[in-house]
Design an enzyme around this catalytic site. Sequence first.
Site, PDB file in Angstrom:
ATOM      1  N   ASP A  96      -1.925   5.015   7.934  1.00 33.50           N
ATOM      2  CA  ASP A  96      -2.196   6.216   8.732  1.00 33.50           C
ATOM      3  C   ASP A  96      -2.699   5.759  10.102  1.00 33.50           C
ATOM      4  O   ASP A  96      -1.922   5.498  11.009  1.00 33.50           O
ATOM      5  CB  ASP A  96      -3.201   7.086   7.978  1.00 33.50           C
ATOM      6  CG  ASP A  96      -3.482   8.419   8.651  1.00 33.50           C
ATOM      7  OD1 ASP A  96      -3.509   8.477   9.881  1.00 33.50           O
ATOM      8  OD2 ASP A  96      -3.697   9.417   7.946  1.00 33.50           O
TER       9      ASP A  96
ATOM     10  N   ASP B 224       0.857  -1.184   0.000  1.00 38.59           N
ATOM     11  CA  ASP B 224       0.000   0.000   0.000  1.00 38.59           C
ATOM     12  C   ASP B 224       0.897   1.239   0.000  1.00 38.59           C
ATOM     13  O   ASP B 224       2.096   1.147   0.306  1.00 38.59           O
ATOM     14  CB  ASP B 224      -0.941  -0.002   1.213  1.00 38.59           C
ATOM     15  CG  ASP B 224      -2.217   0.799   0.949  1.00 38.59           C
ATOM     16  OD1 ASP B 224      -2.298   1.501  -0.086  1.00 38.59           O
ATOM     17  OD2 ASP B 224      -3.145   0.733   1.777  1.00 38.59           O
ATOM     18  N   ASP B 225       0.307   2.374  -0.358  1.00 31.45           N
ATOM     19  CA  ASP B 225       1.119   3.598  -0.393  1.00 31.45           C
ATOM     20  C   ASP B 225       1.474   4.066   1.018  1.00 31.45           C
ATOM     21  O   ASP B 225       2.574   4.532   1.265  1.00 31.45           O
ATOM     22  CB  ASP B 225       0.438   4.716  -1.219  1.00 31.45           C
ATOM     23  CG  ASP B 225      -1.016   4.954  -0.846  1.00 31.45           C
ATOM     24  OD1 ASP B 225      -1.527   4.307   0.104  1.00 31.45           O
ATOM     25  OD2 ASP B 225      -1.666   5.785  -1.497  1.00 31.45           O
TER      26      ASP B 225
HETATM   27  O1  LIG Z   1      -4.283   3.575   7.831  1.00 24.18           O
HETATM   28  P1  LIG Z   1      -5.591   4.158   7.376  1.00 24.18           P
HETATM   29  O2  LIG Z   1      -6.072   5.262   8.282  1.00 24.18           O
HETATM   30  O3  LIG Z   1      -6.645   3.114   7.153  1.00 24.18           O
HETATM   31  O4  LIG Z   1      -5.328   4.910   5.997  1.00 24.18           O
HETATM   32  C1  LIG Z   1      -4.507   4.379   4.995  1.00 24.18           C
HETATM   33  C2  LIG Z   1      -5.282   4.180   3.711  1.00 24.18           C
HETATM   34  O5  LIG Z   1      -5.845   5.430   3.288  1.00 24.18           O
HETATM   35  C3  LIG Z   1      -5.544   5.645   1.924  1.00 24.18           C
HETATM   36  O6  LIG Z   1      -6.458   4.988   1.085  1.00 24.18           O
HETATM   37  P2  LIG Z   1      -7.929   5.548   0.816  1.00 24.18           P
HETATM   38  O7  LIG Z   1      -8.890   4.838   1.719  1.00 24.18           O
HETATM   39  O8  LIG Z   1      -7.883   7.027   0.896  1.00 24.18           O
HETATM   40  O9  LIG Z   1      -8.309   5.093  -0.644  1.00 24.18           O
HETATM   41  P3  LIG Z   1      -7.522   5.100  -2.007  1.00 24.18           P
HETATM   42  O10 LIG Z   1      -6.313   4.236  -1.802  1.00 24.18           O
HETATM   43  O11 LIG Z   1      -8.505   4.523  -2.949  1.00 24.18           O
HETATM   44  O12 LIG Z   1      -7.145   6.518  -2.306  1.00 24.18           O
HETATM   45  C4  LIG Z   1      -4.206   4.968   1.727  1.00 24.18           C
HETATM   46  O13 LIG Z   1      -4.022   4.614   0.352  1.00 24.18           O
HETATM   47  C5  LIG Z   1      -4.315   3.741   2.597  1.00 24.18           C
HETATM   48  O14 LIG Z   1      -4.882   2.651   1.893  1.00 24.18           O
HETATM   49  N1  LIG Z   2      -3.366  11.147   0.308  1.00 26.43           N
HETATM   50  C1  LIG Z   2      -3.467  10.712   1.574  1.00 26.43           C
HETATM   51  N2  LIG Z   2      -4.418   9.827   1.879  1.00 26.43           N
HETATM   52  C2  LIG Z   2      -4.458   9.413   3.174  1.00 26.43           C
HETATM   53  N3  LIG Z   2      -5.313   8.552   3.760  1.00 26.43           N
HETATM   54  C3  LIG Z   2      -4.977   8.491   5.062  1.00 26.43           C
HETATM   55  N4  LIG Z   2      -3.947   9.295   5.332  1.00 26.43           N
HETATM   56  C4  LIG Z   2      -3.604   9.886   4.168  1.00 26.43           C
HETATM   57  C5  LIG Z   2      -2.591  10.832   3.817  1.00 26.43           C
HETATM   58  O1  LIG Z   2      -1.778  11.313   4.615  1.00 26.43           O
HETATM   59  N5  LIG Z   2      -2.595  11.215   2.496  1.00 26.43           N
HETATM   60 MG   LIG Z   3      -5.648   3.283  -0.053  1.00 29.41          MG
END
Ligand SMILES: O=P(O)(O)OC[C@H]1O[C@H](OP(=O)(O)OP(=O)(O)O)[C@H](O)[C@@H]1O
Ligand SMILES: Nc1nc2[nH]cnc2c(=O)[nH]1
Ligand SMILES: [Mg+2]
Length: 175
Positions: free
Chosen positions: A113, A109-110
């Site tokens: 948080d 994952d990227d």
């Molecule tokens: O640790 P957490 O608080 O759960 O947050 C982390 C997740 O939040 C973001 O995804 P998001 O749900 O924004 O969706 P996306 O990847 O489709 O942009 C990020 O890519 C992680 O997957």
């Molecule tokens: N782009 C982005 N998405 C998130 N989702 C949870 N935390 C983050 C953050 O720091 N950046």
């Molecule tokens: Mg995500």
Amino acid sequence: MVERNSEPSAQERAGRPFPVSWDQFHRDCRALTWRLNEVGPFHAVVAITRGGLVPAAIVARELGLRVIDTVCVASYDHDKQGDLKVLKGISEQTAKLGGGTGKGLLIVDDLVDTGKTGKLVRELLPDAHFATVYAKPKGRPLVDTYITEVSQDTWIFFPWDTALSFQPPLRDGAA
Ligand SMILES: O=P(O)(O)OC[C@H]1O[C@H](OP(=O)(O)OP(=O)(O)O)[C@H](O)[C@@H]1O
Ligand SMILES: Nc1nc2[nH]cnc2c(=O)[nH]1
Ligand SMILES: [Mg+2]
């Protein structure tokens, strides 16, 4: 800024912006792969959509892996975290490669948080190796390998969510 009600969004609560360029992201993904190369080999990569798709492609390319699956999770609506929903799990074929528990699978994952997304995916694949490019302190204990830690009050802006824009000179009141 998109504001749906008076509650501050996760992005607003975070306050401290951390913009990441494509170049920087690519470098950080390569650095992540150097570390993962010591841990593998892996049978397949599992990207957590959508943010995990970009690092997963780069990591898979560097590790020579061609089997890439996804766990599709919906949580943040732009920048507000709602209930987590698994929209799609891994395929039967990938599950078999991981012996049912995820052993030998690499989840990418990227970022982590709060760790809610990571926790959910770890529950699905307890023996998989979980790697992220960035980690905030709350989610960090869930991750096996990551590259850069940022403070919990940081909001990371990824290059696929942003565009170059004019910034006023400091003298004219820029932050
Ligand atoms: O640790 P957490 O608080 O759960 O947050 C982390 C997740 O939040 C973001 O995804 P998001 O749900 O924004 O969706 P996306 O990847 O489709 O942009 C990020 O890519 C992680 O997957
Ligand atoms: N782009 C982005 N998405 C998130 N989702 C949870 N935390 C983050 C953050 O720091 N950046
Ligand atoms: Mg995500």
